[in-house]
Design a protein around this motif. Sequence first.
Motif, PDB file in Angstrom:
ATOM      1  N   MET A   1      -9.761 -11.863   5.387  1.00  0.00           N
ATOM      2  CA  MET A   1     -10.636 -11.048   4.561  1.00  0.00           C
ATOM      3  C   MET A   1     -10.554 -11.553   3.123  1.00  0.00           C
ATOM      4  O   MET A   1      -9.477 -11.635   2.550  1.00  0.00           O
ATOM      5  CB  MET A   1     -10.181  -9.590   4.652  1.00  0.00           C
ATOM      6  CG  MET A   1     -11.061  -8.650   3.900  1.00  0.00           C
ATOM      7  SD  MET A   1     -10.442  -6.964   4.079  1.00  0.00           S
ATOM      8  CE  MET A   1     -11.875  -6.108   3.540  1.00  0.00           C
ATOM      9  N   THR A   2     -11.698 -11.863   2.571  1.00  0.00           N
ATOM     10  CA  THR A   2     -11.715 -12.428   1.218  1.00  0.00           C
ATOM     11  C   THR A   2     -11.606 -11.328   0.155  1.00  0.00           C
ATOM     12  O   THR A   2     -11.849 -10.153   0.439  1.00  0.00           O
ATOM     13  CB  THR A   2     -13.018 -13.215   0.975  1.00  0.00           C
ATOM     14  OG1 THR A   2     -14.109 -12.281   0.964  1.00  0.00           O
ATOM     15  CG2 THR A   2     -13.244 -14.270   2.050  1.00  0.00           C
ATOM     16  N   ASP A   3     -11.279 -11.754  -1.049  1.00  0.00           N
ATOM     17  CA  ASP A   3     -11.235 -10.798  -2.157  1.00  0.00           C
ATOM     18  C   ASP A   3     -12.606 -10.164  -2.384  1.00  0.00           C
ATOM     19  O   ASP A   3     -12.704  -8.971  -2.690  1.00  0.00           O
ATOM     20  CB  ASP A   3     -10.767 -11.482  -3.445  1.00  0.00           C
ATOM     21  CG  ASP A   3      -9.291 -11.841  -3.414  1.00  0.00           C
ATOM     22  OD1 ASP A   3      -8.570 -11.372  -2.497  1.00  0.00           O
ATOM     23  OD2 ASP A   3      -8.859 -12.600  -4.303  1.00  0.00           O
ATOM     24  N   ASP A   4     -13.662 -10.979  -2.231  1.00  0.00           N
ATOM     25  CA  ASP A   4     -15.015 -10.447  -2.399  1.00  0.00           C
ATOM     26  C   ASP A   4     -15.329  -9.391  -1.341  1.00  0.00           C
ATOM     27  O   ASP A   4     -15.945  -8.368  -1.638  1.00  0.00           O
ATOM     28  CB  ASP A   4     -16.060 -11.571  -2.325  1.00  0.00           C
ATOM     29  CG  ASP A   4     -16.090 -12.406  -3.595  1.00  0.00           C
ATOM     30  OD1 ASP A   4     -15.482 -11.990  -4.608  1.00  0.00           O
ATOM     31  OD2 ASP A   4     -16.721 -13.479  -3.573  1.00  0.00           O
ATOM     32  N   GLU A   5     -14.922  -9.642  -0.101  1.00  0.00           N
ATOM     33  CA  GLU A   5     -15.147  -8.656   0.964  1.00  0.00           C
ATOM     34  C   GLU A   5     -14.366  -7.368   0.676  1.00  0.00           C
ATOM     35  O   GLU A   5     -14.875  -6.264   0.895  1.00  0.00           O
ATOM     36  CB  GLU A   5     -14.722  -9.227   2.318  1.00  0.00           C
ATOM     37  CG  GLU A   5     -15.665 -10.280   2.848  1.00  0.00           C
ATOM     38  CD  GLU A   5     -15.135 -10.970   4.093  1.00  0.00           C
ATOM     39  OE1 GLU A   5     -15.969 -11.360   4.928  1.00  0.00           O
ATOM     40  OE2 GLU A   5     -13.893 -11.134   4.234  1.00  0.00           O
ATOM     41  N   GLN A   6     -13.150  -7.499   0.186  1.00  0.00           N
ATOM     42  CA  GLN A   6     -12.364  -6.315  -0.167  1.00  0.00           C
ATOM     43  C   GLN A   6     -13.044  -5.521  -1.275  1.00  0.00           C
ATOM     44  O   GLN A   6     -13.157  -4.301  -1.196  1.00  0.00           O
ATOM     45  CB  GLN A   6     -10.952  -6.719  -0.610  1.00  0.00           C
ATOM     46  CG  GLN A   6     -10.102  -7.280   0.502  1.00  0.00           C
ATOM     47  CD  GLN A   6      -8.706  -7.643   0.033  1.00  0.00           C
ATOM     48  OE1 GLN A   6      -8.316  -7.372  -1.097  1.00  0.00           O
ATOM     49  NE2 GLN A   6      -7.939  -8.275   0.910  1.00  0.00           N
ATOM     50  N   ALA A   7     -13.492  -6.230  -2.300  1.00  0.00           N
ATOM     51  CA  ALA A   7     -14.152  -5.563  -3.434  1.00  0.00           C
ATOM     52  C   ALA A   7     -15.446  -4.893  -2.992  1.00  0.00           C
ATOM     53  O   ALA A   7     -15.759  -3.774  -3.427  1.00  0.00           O
ATOM     54  CB  ALA A   7     -14.408  -6.567  -4.548  1.00  0.00           C
ATOM     55  N   GLU A   8     -16.192  -5.556  -2.118  1.00  0.00           N
ATOM     56  CA  GLU A   8     -17.456  -4.990  -1.639  1.00  0.00           C
ATOM     57  C   GLU A   8     -17.212  -3.733  -0.809  1.00  0.00           C
ATOM     58  O   GLU A   8     -17.938  -2.743  -0.921  1.00  0.00           O
ATOM     59  CB  GLU A   8     -18.201  -6.043  -0.811  1.00  0.00           C
ATOM     60  CG  GLU A   8     -19.579  -5.598  -0.381  1.00  0.00           C
ATOM     61  CD  GLU A   8     -20.322  -6.688   0.371  1.00  0.00           C
ATOM     62  OE1 GLU A   8     -20.313  -7.830  -0.095  1.00  0.00           O
ATOM     63  OE2 GLU A   8     -20.898  -6.377   1.421  1.00  0.00           O
ATOM     64  N   LEU A   9     -16.173  -3.757   0.014  1.00  0.00           N
ATOM     65  CA  LEU A   9     -15.839  -2.582   0.821  1.00  0.00           C
ATOM     66  C   LEU A   9     -15.450  -1.406  -0.078  1.00  0.00           C
ATOM     67  O   LEU A   9     -15.894  -0.272   0.123  1.00  0.00           O
ATOM     68  CB  LEU A   9     -14.709  -2.946   1.780  1.00  0.00           C
ATOM     69  CG  LEU A   9     -14.691  -2.289   3.141  1.00  0.00           C
ATOM     70  CD1 LEU A   9     -16.002  -2.457   3.884  1.00  0.00           C
ATOM     71  CD2 LEU A   9     -13.518  -2.794   3.963  1.00  0.00           C
ATOM     72  N   TYR A  10     -14.625  -1.695  -1.068  1.00  0.00           N
ATOM     73  CA  TYR A  10     -14.204  -0.658  -2.028  1.00  0.00           C
ATOM     74  C   TYR A  10     -15.420  -0.082  -2.751  1.00  0.00           C
ATOM     75  O   TYR A  10     -15.580   1.145  -2.837  1.00  0.00           O
ATOM     76  CB  TYR A  10     -13.210  -1.259  -3.023  1.00  0.00           C
ATOM     77  CG  TYR A  10     -12.873  -0.358  -4.186  1.00  0.00           C
ATOM     78  CD1 TYR A  10     -12.000   0.718  -4.033  1.00  0.00           C
ATOM     79  CD2 TYR A  10     -13.411  -0.589  -5.451  1.00  0.00           C
ATOM     80  CE1 TYR A  10     -11.691   1.549  -5.100  1.00  0.00           C
ATOM     81  CE2 TYR A  10     -13.104   0.238  -6.526  1.00  0.00           C
ATOM     82  CZ  TYR A  10     -12.244   1.296  -6.346  1.00  0.00           C
ATOM     83  OH  TYR A  10     -11.950   2.111  -7.398  1.00  0.00           O
ATOM     84  N   THR A  11     -16.278  -0.941  -3.237  1.00  0.00           N
ATOM     85  CA  THR A  11     -17.462  -0.489  -3.976  1.00  0.00           C
ATOM     86  C   THR A  11     -18.384   0.346  -3.092  1.00  0.00           C
ATOM     87  O   THR A  11     -18.943   1.355  -3.542  1.00  0.00           O
ATOM     88  CB  THR A  11     -18.229  -1.704  -4.551  1.00  0.00           C
ATOM     89  OG1 THR A  11     -17.346  -2.409  -5.423  1.00  0.00           O
ATOM     90  CG2 THR A  11     -19.458  -1.273  -5.323  1.00  0.00           C
ATOM     91  N   SER A  12     -18.538  -0.049  -1.843  1.00  0.00           N
ATOM     92  CA  SER A  12     -19.372   0.723  -0.914  1.00  0.00           C
ATOM     93  C   SER A  12     -18.827   2.137  -0.729  1.00  0.00           C
ATOM     94  O   SER A  12     -19.580   3.114  -0.730  1.00  0.00           O
ATOM     95  CB  SER A  12     -19.446   0.027   0.449  1.00  0.00           C
ATOM     96  OG  SER A  12     -20.089  -1.208   0.351  1.00  0.00           O
TER      97      SER A  12
END
Length: 138
Positions: A1-12
């Motif tokens: 899981m990439t940092d971008d995917e983590q950030a996107e999940l959090y933002t969602s």
Amino acid sequence: MTDDEQAELYTSAVTLAQNHPARFTDEDEGIAAAALTESGLTLLGVSIDAMVTSACLCAETGPICEAHRTGDRIIASICVRWTESDGPMVLAACGVCQERLVMFGRDVMIGLPADDSRQFRFVPLADLRPSPWWDAWN
Ligand SMILES: [Zn+2]
């Protein structure tokens, strides 16, 4: 899981929590979860309030049910509480949700609050639930 995917999940999860306040609380509190699946979908859910506390459902419940319905595998999940006064705060998956999520594997990444609780980090479910009840059957 990439940092971008983590950030996107959090933002969602934060965005949904902000825009979906719980019905039966006196506050402007919203609780939402976002789960990433193996096929790349983001599944969203909100906590379900009820007058009887035991009838309430965690925000992770919707994404878990949807993943089972579609046969997809959840690979990461995060839950966020939001209020106007406090802003977003990551909530660790409760024990029941951990038992539900372990059905997708011990490597499901779970969002946790970081040191200041306004940030997040992801850890493997196995770190939170080293001995799930499911082990009794396997
Ligand atoms: Zn839960």
